[in-house]
Design an enzyme around this catalytic site. Structure first.
Site, mmCIF file in Angstrom:
data_model
loop_
_atom_site.group_PDB
_atom_site.id
_atom_site.type_symbol
_atom_site.label_atom_id
_atom_site.label_comp_id
_atom_site.label_asym_id
_atom_site.label_seq_id
_atom_site.Cartn_x
_atom_site.Cartn_y
_atom_site.Cartn_z
ATOM 1 N N HIS A 132 1.040 -1.194 0.004
ATOM 2 C CA HIS A 132 0.104 -0.112 0.016
ATOM 3 C C HIS A 132 1.049 1.032 -0.067
ATOM 4 O O HIS A 132 0.337 2.388 -0.522
ATOM 5 C CB HIS A 132 -1.052 0.051 1.149
ATOM 6 N N ASP A 139 -7.779 -2.128 -2.073
ATOM 7 C CA ASP A 139 -8.491 -2.938 -1.472
ATOM 8 C C ASP A 139 -10.177 -2.717 -2.075
ATOM 9 O O ASP A 139 -10.398 -1.628 -2.116
ATOM 10 C CB ASP A 139 -8.860 -2.676 0.221
ATOM 11 N N GLU A 196 -7.053 -12.297 2.739
ATOM 12 C CA GLU A 196 -7.838 -11.025 2.709
ATOM 13 C C GLU A 196 -8.544 -11.114 1.263
ATOM 14 O O GLU A 196 -7.908 -10.628 0.291
ATOM 15 C CB GLU A 196 -7.272 -9.801 2.785
#
Length: 218
Positions: A132, A139, A196
């Site tokens: 990130h 995301d 995730e």
């Protein structure tokens, strides 16, 4: 020409103007992109109006329960944006769009998050940085034509086994939704993150440097 036909003509004419305007903006920005490096940070909103934004860390609606961004913007390196545009185009053809929760995260923001939750299980240690912080991670989830999120089995930032791509105890529909998201993102140059379902890394962005580039808020 009767009233109905006239109204239809005007509607189609205006729709054509809007479509042409969007295309002109997109082409203009793309022409400008030819003169900048693919590692340059750019605002995704300058490249497309076809994404839905719900920037969680610009609100308190996140696992930190704290607002850590001053404003809700989605900056990424140009090459990440280009791959994301490619993916979203494929989703739109299927009747969906990408909804974005988080994009590039300046290192100072990573430090702020670490100060709130100093646990590498939940927040990457800023001493190492994360993808990130390199402008190569997003995301995301998917929404349908009405803007409704597809069911993915858990909420964004659910830190439990249920959020894993490998978790089997979910409905067939959830499996299909996760598979759709994963398949097209991988086709468009991203890697998934096993634990995730919402997190994707650009393959070509893994070796970029951690950055503390910051954008101006209006």
């Amino acid at each position: 020409m009767n009233t109905t036909a006239t109204s239809l003509f005007i509607f189609c004419f205006m729709l054509g103007i809007i479509s042409c305007k969007s295309q002109t903006i997109s082409e203009s920005v793309r022409e400008k992109s030819n003169f900048i490096s693919d590692t340059t940070f750019v605002n995704l909103k300058d490249y497309s109006e076809d994404f839905v934004f719900d920037m969680k860390y610009a609100t308190t609606d996140n696992f930190l329960k704290a607002k850590v961004y001053d404003c809700a913007e989605c900056y990424l390196r140009l090459k990440t944006v280009e791959s994301l545009l490619e993916a979203n185009k494929k989703f739109i053809e299927k009747g969906y769009r990408i909804k974005i929760f988080d994009c590039y995260r300046p290192l100072d923001i990573q430090k702020k998050m670490w100060s709130i939750v100093s646990n590498p299980i939940y927040v990457a240690n800023p001493s190492k940085g994360s993808i990130h912080n390199r402008g190569g991670a997003v995301d995301i989830t998917l929404v349908d034509r009405t803007g409704k999120e597809l069911e993915m089995g858990t909420s964004f930032d659910h830190f439990g086994k249920e959020a894993s791509h490998n978790y089997k105890n979910v409905s067939k529909q959830i499996k299909n939704n996760r598979k759709l998201l994963k398949t097209i993102l991988i086709e468009s140059g991203f890697n998934s993150f096993d634990s995730e379902w919402w997190h994707y890394n650009l393959k070509l962005g893994l070796n970029d440097k951690v950055s503390n580039f910051k954008w101006d808020c209006d």
